[in-house]
Every structure is written in C-alpha cells, then in structure tokens.
Design a protein around this motif. Structure first.
Motif, PDB file in Angstrom:
ATOM      1  N   PRO A   2       2.226 -45.252  21.096  1.00 44.59           N
ATOM      2  CA  PRO A   2       2.656 -43.897  20.467  1.00 44.59           C
ATOM      3  C   PRO A   2       2.878 -43.850  18.956  1.00 44.59           C
ATOM      4  O   PRO A   2       3.270 -44.867  18.477  1.00 44.59           O
ATOM      5  CB  PRO A   2       3.577 -43.512  21.194  1.00 44.59           C
ATOM      6  N   TYR A  49       2.328 -30.894  23.650  1.00 43.58           N
ATOM      7  CA  TYR A  49       1.765 -31.222  24.931  1.00 43.58           C
ATOM      8  C   TYR A  49       1.766 -30.207  25.763  1.00 43.58           C
ATOM      9  O   TYR A  49       2.414 -30.193  27.110  1.00 43.58           O
ATOM     10  CB  TYR A  49       2.877 -32.419  25.483  1.00 43.58           C
ATOM     11  N   GLY A  51      -0.252 -28.806  27.999  1.00 45.51           N
ATOM     12  CA  GLY A  51      -1.248 -29.049  29.000  1.00 45.51           C
ATOM     13  C   GLY A  51      -1.252 -28.037  30.181  1.00 45.51           C
ATOM     14  O   GLY A  51      -0.217 -27.628  30.373  1.00 45.51           O
ATOM     15  N   GLY A 210      -4.517 -33.500  30.891  1.00 48.83           N
ATOM     16  CA  GLY A 210      -4.301 -33.363  29.821  1.00 48.83           C
ATOM     17  C   GLY A 210      -3.275 -34.080  29.097  1.00 48.83           C
ATOM     18  O   GLY A 210      -3.013 -35.288  29.686  1.00 48.83           O
ATOM     19  N   PRO A 211      -3.118 -33.939  27.908  1.00 55.90           N
ATOM     20  CA  PRO A 211      -2.166 -34.775  27.068  1.00 55.90           C
ATOM     21  C   PRO A 211      -0.862 -34.998  27.447  1.00 55.90           C
ATOM     22  O   PRO A 211      -0.190 -33.867  27.983  1.00 55.90           O
ATOM     23  CB  PRO A 211      -2.283 -34.198  25.703  1.00 55.90           C
ATOM     24  N   VAL A 212      -0.246 -35.922  27.539  1.00 57.79           N
ATOM     25  CA  VAL A 212       1.049 -36.267  28.165  1.00 57.79           C
ATOM     26  C   VAL A 212       1.892 -37.078  26.905  1.00 57.79           C
ATOM     27  O   VAL A 212       1.172 -37.997  26.462  1.00 57.79           O
ATOM     28  CB  VAL A 212       1.250 -36.962  29.581  1.00 57.79           C
TER      29      VAL A 212
END
Length: 273
Positions: A2, A49, A51, A210-212
């Motif tokens: 990350p 984030y 999503g 989706g993005p996490v």
C-alpha cells in the motif's frame, strides 16, 4: 504494497476515531459501534474507498472491535457479580441465530441499502436516548418461551445490520423488563460477544467488490481493527473518569441529538447521494 502516505493518513484518521469512540463509551456507556460505523464510512469514503460494499466493511470491522471490547467488559463486570448469566445463557441461542441471519443479509446488500437501514435504526436509538425514561416498563421480568424465541433473534439480527454490540438494544430491552440498569449493562456486554463472534467469522469469508483499504481480510479491515482497539483501551478510562467528575445526563441528550443528525444524514445520502 500500500501507498505509505495513504497508510499514514488512515492511521491518523482511525486513531482520532478510536479516541473519540473510547471517551464516549466510558463517559456515556454507549457502545462503540454506533459511533464507529458512521465514522468508518465517512473516513474511508474520504480516503477514496467509496465502493458498493463500503458499508459491509464498516459494519464488519465495527463488529470485530466489539469482540474485544465486549469480552473485556464482561470479564470486568463479572468480577463485580453484575452479569446475569441466566439471561445470557437462555437468550444466547436466539441471539446467535439472529446474528448469523443478519450477516447473511448484509453480505447480499449494497452500501445505499445498508445506509438507509442504519439511518432508520440509529434514528430510533437516538430518539430513545433523548426521550426514553428509566421508569418505563413493559413487564416485571424478561420474556420467556415464545416471547424470548421471537425477540432474541431480532436483537441479534438488528444489531448486525447496525454493526453494534448488545448495548443499544439490549440495555433498553432489559430495563423495560425491570432488570436493574447496572445488571442490564453488564449482561448486554455478553450479548455483544454473542452478536459479534459468529457474524465476524462469516464476514471474514465475504468477498467485497470495488477498491478496499490495505490489509482487509474478507470484509474486516485489520488496520482499523488494531488502531481502534489500541485507542479505546487508552481513552475509555478517560471517559469513565469524566463521567464521575460531571453529570453525564445532559451530555447523553447532546449525544442523542448528534446521533439523530448522523442518522438523518445517512438517510439523506442513501436516498439522494
């Protein structure tokens, strides 16, 4: 790996959230989940984030923190003999069944629907906190038989839909059925364990779209879990000391107003984006 700057941002935001939740829990006796879920939502959305499964992660991560805080609370209350183990044992099967059903439903729903559900339930909790009276009673003892079989799964189910432990529904319910308040608070901590453990086991196996955020396992974000636990361990005793130094009654009404506003904002975002 990350992004380091993003991870630092996450740590700072989560530390502030954890500190606030810990102080409120110690000061007003409210469960952390009712603060953590909307706080997680706005924090992770701001960090990018937002999503379709964001609310699933907020609910699951909140419930994961409740496992630790509820176990500590039960152990502490049990040393003082305040936990009503008869109520806890007899209500456990229904609460666990309701929690599992709640987790299965949450896994199928998307953020906007879960926002609306949280908003409606938080509005009810906030209004009860603001206008409820300790003198209100529905009966002389907790329901048994068919009444318990109907109510206990409902408590577990609704708690998972809000990402909360046993306090927000369990304490008012027990108070309405003549359980002394200190005993209700202690026993509701046990409800929190029964709600959080089976639901979190299920959420660890959920796959999100989706993005996490980094270090998310299933629907549980491990960074948020670790930071919140660490901060609440530090700040909850501060809230307890503040509660003994001042009258928490007016502050509880202020928090009720705050919770109603948060609930209305959740409903607004769910309906109109």
């Amino acid at each position: 790996m990350p992004d380091t700057f993003l991870l630092i941002q996450m740590l700072i935001v989560l530390a502030v959230i954890g500190a606030f939740a810990g102080v409120l829990a110690g000061l007003l006796g409210v469960g952390g989940g009712i603060v953590l879920v909307p706080a997680f939502f706005y924090a992770f959305q701001t960090l990018g984030y937002g999503g379709p499964d964001l609310m699933q992660m907020c609910l699951a991560t909140s419930l994961a923190t409740i496992i630790v805080t509820s176990v500590r609370s039960v152990m502490s209350h049990n040393k003082k003999g305040a936990v009503d183990w008869d109520i806890l044992r007899s209500w456990a099967p229904g609460i666990v069944i309701g929690a599992v059903l709640g987790m299965l439903l949450v896994a199928q729903l998307r953020t906007t629907t879960l926002q609306a559900i949280f908003g409606i339930l938080a509005l009810i909790v906030g209004l009860y906190m603001g206008f409820g009276r300790t003198s209100w009673r529905l009966g002389p003892a907790m329901p048994t038989g068919a009444g318990r079989a109907a109510v206990s799964p409902g408590m577990g189910f609704l708690s998972v839909l809000m990402g909360i432990g046993g306090g927000s529904f369990g304490v008012p319910l027990m108070s309405l059925f003549s359980v002394p308040i200190h005993r209700a608070v202690a026993t509701a901590a046990g409800f929190g364990v029964l709600i959080a453990v089976p639901s979190v086991i299920g959420f660890l196996m959920v796959s999100l779209d989706g993005p996490v955020p980094p270090f998310t396992v299933g629907a549980v974000n491990l960074v948020a879990f670790a930071v919140i636990i660490a901060m609440t361990l530090v700040t909850a005793p501060w809230g307890v000391r503040l509660a003994h130094a001042m009258d928490p009654g007016p502050l509880k009404r202020v928090f009720a107003v705050f919770l109603v506003l948060v609930a209305l904002n959740m409903l607004r975002k769910a309906l109109w984006g």
